[in-house]
Scaffold this motif. Structure first.
Motif, short mmCIF file in Angstrom:
data_model
loop_
_atom_site.label_atom_id
_atom_site.label_comp_id
_atom_site.label_asym_id
_atom_site.label_seq_id
_atom_site.Cartn_x
_atom_site.Cartn_y
_atom_site.Cartn_z
N ASP A 244 0.82 -1.25 -0.16
CA ASP A 244 0.14 0.09 0.07
C ASP A 244 1.01 1.09 -0.03
OD1 ASP A 244 -1.77 2.22 0.67
OD2 ASP A 244 -3.04 0.73 1.89
N THR A 248 -2.63 8.73 2.35
CA THR A 248 -3.53 9.57 3.05
C THR A 248 -4.41 8.72 3.60
OG1 THR A 248 -4.79 9.52 0.78
CG2 THR A 248 -3.51 11.62 1.41
N PRO A 249 -5.17 8.92 4.69
CA PRO A 249 -5.91 7.79 5.21
C PRO A 249 -7.06 7.28 4.40
CG PRO A 249 -5.84 9.80 6.60
CD PRO A 249 -5.45 10.16 5.29
N HIS A 250 -7.23 5.81 4.52
CA HIS A 250 -8.01 5.27 3.61
C HIS A 250 -8.37 3.93 4.32
CE1 HIS A 250 -4.19 4.02 2.34
NE2 HIS A 250 -4.81 2.84 2.04
N ASP A 251 -9.49 3.25 3.52
CA ASP A 251 -10.01 2.10 4.27
C ASP A 251 -8.88 0.56 4.03
OD1 ASP A 251 -11.72 -0.02 5.01
OD2 ASP A 251 -12.50 -0.45 3.20
N LEU A 252 -8.47 0.31 5.23
CA LEU A 252 -7.40 -0.82 5.23
C LEU A 252 -8.36 -2.01 5.40
CD1 LEU A 252 -4.70 0.48 7.31
CD2 LEU A 252 -4.96 0.69 4.80
N LEU A 267 2.34 -1.27 4.70
CA LEU A 267 2.23 0.45 4.56
C LEU A 267 3.29 0.79 4.24
CD1 LEU A 267 -0.40 0.82 7.55
CD2 LEU A 267 -0.80 0.56 5.09
N SER A 271 1.11 8.41 5.92
CA SER A 271 -0.13 9.28 6.10
C SER A 271 0.12 10.23 7.37
CB SER A 271 -1.36 8.24 6.30
OG SER A 271 -2.38 9.05 6.74
N HIS A 275 -5.12 5.64 9.91
CA HIS A 275 -5.97 5.05 8.87
C HIS A 275 -7.00 4.33 9.88
CE1 HIS A 275 -3.33 5.04 5.53
NE2 HIS A 275 -2.52 4.52 6.31
#
Length: 353
Positions: A244, A248-252, A267, A271, A275
């Motif tokens: 990944d 930026t924050p996103h759906d893990l 990761l 970010s 997350h």
């Protein structure tokens, strides 16, 4: 001291501008490098704008450096004047702790010395990076650049290349592996190239349908638009490793569901905000892992460069003049680059005053 000039940030909010400064004299174990090319990494922007903490100004960014050796110290055994070499994200470490002894100097217990924004052990001054005319580095932190590769396109391998290579090697990716790559940018495009060259089946997850053709050109076998949940469902429990690269924050949670038994989500994107955390049963039911990875050690970085030389792999770049660095920063914020800006330092002129 050695006279130098470069492009520096003088404040978090202002543009980068020309600056004269000095490098330390070449010590017994040092290598002096005339810089030819330096890639622009997103972390350069974050650092000089103070987004990752206080920055010592003036600050010359740049840690994707390719140049030629112009002088060596009397004790240097690895390098000769004229060698084509590289310098990555670090220029020193304690060399005594367990991580250093294991060849993963980036995890030095006493803190590695960053190519810029660190503290030079020899002088106590802030280290200055590669948007400059010359650099002096201990020979152990210099890397050999394969002669058959375009040196400008090699520069991003010193960060984007090794950052994606290290998890591929740590989790033993090879023929038969199924690897997901989230995000197609500076890091992501290298992850696709390297995983494919290692023999893996590569699945790209992107929120941009327009990037599908390019992802396949880079070596992806499948491309899925991750905003479409129905498209993602057949991929559940099918991937060994997901890299990944999104910063930026996103759906893990959704990504974790794609991992098979003992799969790992790594990761790489830094970010600034956390997350949303996946649920406990997402880990428990398939013994899945969530991990992170930071660049790579010197030995591993040389291994990556040699692999790229053998397979003809370089970064996709846009070569720019030194005078257009600020424009490149603004374009980088708009994701308007495929996939890495590289500064031609041969266009860098000494400041008038």
């Amino acid at each position: 001291m050695i006279p130098a000039f470069g492009i520096a940030a003088f404040a978090a909010a202002g543009p980068l501008a020309p600056w004269r400064f000095e490098r330390r004299e070449v010590g017994a174990s040092d290598v002096q490098i005339q810089i030819l090319y330096c890639g622009i990494c997103h972390s350069d922007l974050h650092t000089v704008r103070g987004e990752w903490g206080p920055c010592p100004y003036p600050q010359v960014p740049g840690h994707e450096i390719v140049g030629r050796v112009s002088a060596v110290g009397q004790a240097v055994t690895k390098w000769q004047v004229g060698d084509l070499v590289g310098v990555g994200c670090m220029v020193d470490s304690c060399r005594q702790c367990d991580p250093c002894q294991q060849g993963v100097e980036q995890y030095c217990d006493n803190g590695m010395t960053g190519t810029y924004g660190g503290t030079e052990k020899e002088t106590g001054r802030p280290t200055q990076g590669g948007y400059s005319s010359v650099i002096v580095v201990h020979e152990d932190f210099v890397l050999r650049v394969p002669a058959n590769l375009d040196p400008a396109a090699v520069a991003p391998l010193l960060c984007a290349g090794i950052t994606t290579w290290s998890p591929l090697r740590t989790w033993k990716v090879g023929p038969g592996s199924r690897v997901g790559v989230v995000g197609i940018g500076g890091l992501g495009h290298m992850a696709v190239k390297l995983a494919s060259a290692l023999g893996a089946h590569v699945v790209v997850l992107t929120t941009s349908p327009s990037k599908a053709d390019d992802a396949r050109r880079l070596g992806a076998h499948e491309v899925l638009v991750s905003r479409e949940k129905a498209v993602m469902k057949p991929l559940r429990n099918s991937l060994d490793l997901i890299i990944d690269t999104v910063g930026t924050p996103h759906d893990l949670e959704g990504e974790m569901q794609l991992l098979r038994l003992d799969g790992t989500l790594v990761l790489l994107g830094g970010s600034p905000e956390p997350h949303p955390s996946p649920g406990a049963f997402t880990f428990i039911m398939k013994r899945r892992r969530l991990a992170g990875s930071l660049i790579g050690g010197i030995k591993e970085t040389q291994e990556m460069l040699d692999f790229c030389g053998q397979h003809g792999i370089t970064a996709d770049i846009e070569l720019i003049s030194a005078a257009t660095v600020n424009e490149a920063y603004e374009r980088m914020l708009r994701a308007d680059v495929k996939y890495r800006f590289v500064i031609d330092l041969q266009t860098l002129s000494a400041p008038v005053a």
